[in-house]
Enzyme design. Structure first.
Site, PDB file in Angstrom:
ATOM      1  N   ASP A 180      33.145  -3.627  -2.447  1.00 57.63           N
ATOM      2  CA  ASP A 180      32.600  -3.976  -1.138  1.00 57.63           C
ATOM      3  C   ASP A 180      33.633  -4.104  -0.026  1.00 57.63           C
ATOM      4  O   ASP A 180      33.292  -4.548   1.062  1.00 57.63           O
ATOM      5  CB  ASP A 180      31.841  -5.309  -1.241  1.00 57.63           C
ATOM      6  CG  ASP A 180      30.516  -5.141  -1.951  1.00 57.63           C
ATOM      7  OD1 ASP A 180      30.106  -3.985  -2.128  1.00 57.63           O
ATOM      8  OD2 ASP A 180      29.904  -6.154  -2.322  1.00 57.63           O
ATOM      9  N   SER A 226      21.128  -1.342  -3.121  1.00 54.77           N
ATOM     10  CA  SER A 226      22.448  -1.279  -3.743  1.00 54.77           C
ATOM     11  C   SER A 226      22.507  -1.956  -5.107  1.00 54.77           C
ATOM     12  O   SER A 226      23.512  -1.839  -5.794  1.00 54.77           O
ATOM     13  CB  SER A 226      23.499  -1.894  -2.816  1.00 54.77           C
ATOM     14  OG  SER A 226      23.175  -3.225  -2.534  1.00 54.77           O
ATOM     15  N   HIS A 236      25.241  -8.979  -4.168  1.00 53.19           N
ATOM     16  CA  HIS A 236      26.028  -8.095  -5.022  1.00 53.19           C
ATOM     17  C   HIS A 236      26.668  -8.869  -6.170  1.00 53.19           C
ATOM     18  O   HIS A 236      26.698 -10.092  -6.175  1.00 53.19           O
ATOM     19  CB  HIS A 236      27.117  -7.391  -4.215  1.00 53.19           C
ATOM     20  CG  HIS A 236      26.613  -6.198  -3.440  1.00 53.19           C
ATOM     21  ND1 HIS A 236      27.408  -5.488  -2.601  1.00 53.19           N
ATOM     22  CD2 HIS A 236      25.398  -5.594  -3.399  1.00 53.19           C
ATOM     23  CE1 HIS A 236      26.706  -4.503  -2.054  1.00 53.19           C
ATOM     24  NE2 HIS A 236      25.484  -4.551  -2.522  1.00 53.19           N
TER      25      HIS A 236
END
Lengths: 178, 173
Positions: free
Chosen positions: A121, A55, A94
């Protein structure tokens, strides 16, 4: 190939065997000390993590190694953070894309997104959870080393490999003559 | 005394030591390379629309801006890519600092590091406050960059902007 080693093991007396075992334990405990010392120094419960998903591509690929730090200063937008969602074991790496610092309490409301993901998210958080907070954050990504963590990923995908590797290393330590 | 396995082991260990020494010196030396990134955000339009979001009437801000940034100096031999974003920063009565990403781009080569974009909108990111209403706020806009290396430390920074624009009253739709 191993005949020589086995003969060597038979020949060893108790004292030598004890010495080899102590050596083995010494290596394990110093590795543990380095890890825990690093955790203390960086103020992060796991100072080194392996990237497990795609990701954050093309910056981080599966198997890349990340070095974390936990700075005293608050989280800011753009920081790449490693965080844990309550009730789930696997941490997520992230980027922070939205942040609100509450005036009264100083509490930080943080929203993250993977660079390679199209949406934020909130779908990854627990149902109804809109923000994550400082206490969920394990650390901030400071350094990067590619590829090395692929061993961990292989060991995760094929658990037998882990035992083979540990067994082989242990045997090697025992029969090693130095 | 010295069999093939021992020789292979010695060569492997030496190769690993040399490689990690090299990687470490690359990581540390690239911290000393200087760079001079510049960038400007020019907000051309700012509209606020009311929508129903989470059962509350919520203000959504829509922005149109021109971007002009020269980040070529950030590309050195250890630069893998740049993550570039436009960040809006503002203060409200209840929150000290609010930061929202409005636009982003990943730059992987020096040739693409001169950003000249006109009429960029926040299509990918919602510009919404944590409360349903922005209130009377003035936001500052800046270009943020995050340098991701081939090996070593991540470096980030942002170009400061002086332009502040007050939020208009919401348009009724």
């Amino acid at each position: 190939m191993f005949e020589e080693e086995i003969r060597f093991l038979r020949k060893m007396n108790k004292r030598q065997l004890a010495q080899q075992i102590l050596n083995f334990l010494m290596i394990i405990s110093s590795a543990l000390m380095v890890w825990k010392g690093l955790a203390l120094y960086t103020n992060s419960e796991s100072p080194i993590v392996v990237v497990l998903s795609g990701s954050m591509e093309p910056a981080f690929y599966r198997g890349d190694l990340l070095f974390l730090g936990m700075p005293d200063e608050p989280v800011r937008v753009g920081d790449i953070c490693v965080f844990k969602i309550p009730g789930r074991d696997v941490p997520i790496v992230h980027r922070v894309i939205k942040l609100h610092d509450e005036k009264e309490t100083g509490k930080q409301y943080i929203l993250t997104k993977g660079d390679n993901n199209q949406v934020d998210d909130r779908g990854l958080y627990n149902p109804g959870q809109l923000w994550i907070h400082r206490e969920h954050i394990v650390g901030k990504v400071r350094g990067f080393l590619p590829y090395i963590g692929i061993i961990t990923i292989l060991m995760n995908d094929y658990p037998q490999l882990k035992y083979v590797l540990i067994g082989f290393l242990g045997l090697y330590m025992l029969v090693n003559r130095e | 005394m010295y069999n093939l396995a021992q020789r292979a082991n010695a060569i492997f260990a030496f190769a690993m030591t040399v490689q990690f020494g090299l990687l470490l010196s690359i990581a540390i030396s690239s911290l000393y390379l200087t760079s001079n990134p510049i960038g400007k955000v020019d907000v051309r339009e700012l509209n606020i629309w009311l929508y129903n979001y989470d059962n509350k009437e919520t203000e959504f801000a829509f922005i149109e801006m021109n971007l002009d940034a020269d980040l070529t100096s950030l590309f050195n031999w250890n630069t893998k890519q740049l993550f570039v974003a436009v960040i809006a920063e503002y203060e409200t009565k209840s929150h000290d600092l609010n930061q929202v990403v409005l636009w982003d781009s990943i730059i992987q080569s020096k040739e693409d590091a001169h950003i000249k974009e006109v009429k960029v909108r926040n299509e990918k990111y919602d510009f919404v406050d944590i409360t349903p209403k922005f209130g009377e706020v003035e936001a500052k806009y800046s270009i943020y960059w995050d340098l991701m290396p081939y090996v070593g430390f991540l470096v980030s920074g942002k170009t400061e902007s002086n332009q502040t624009i007050s939020f208009p009253a919401p348009d009724n739709n």
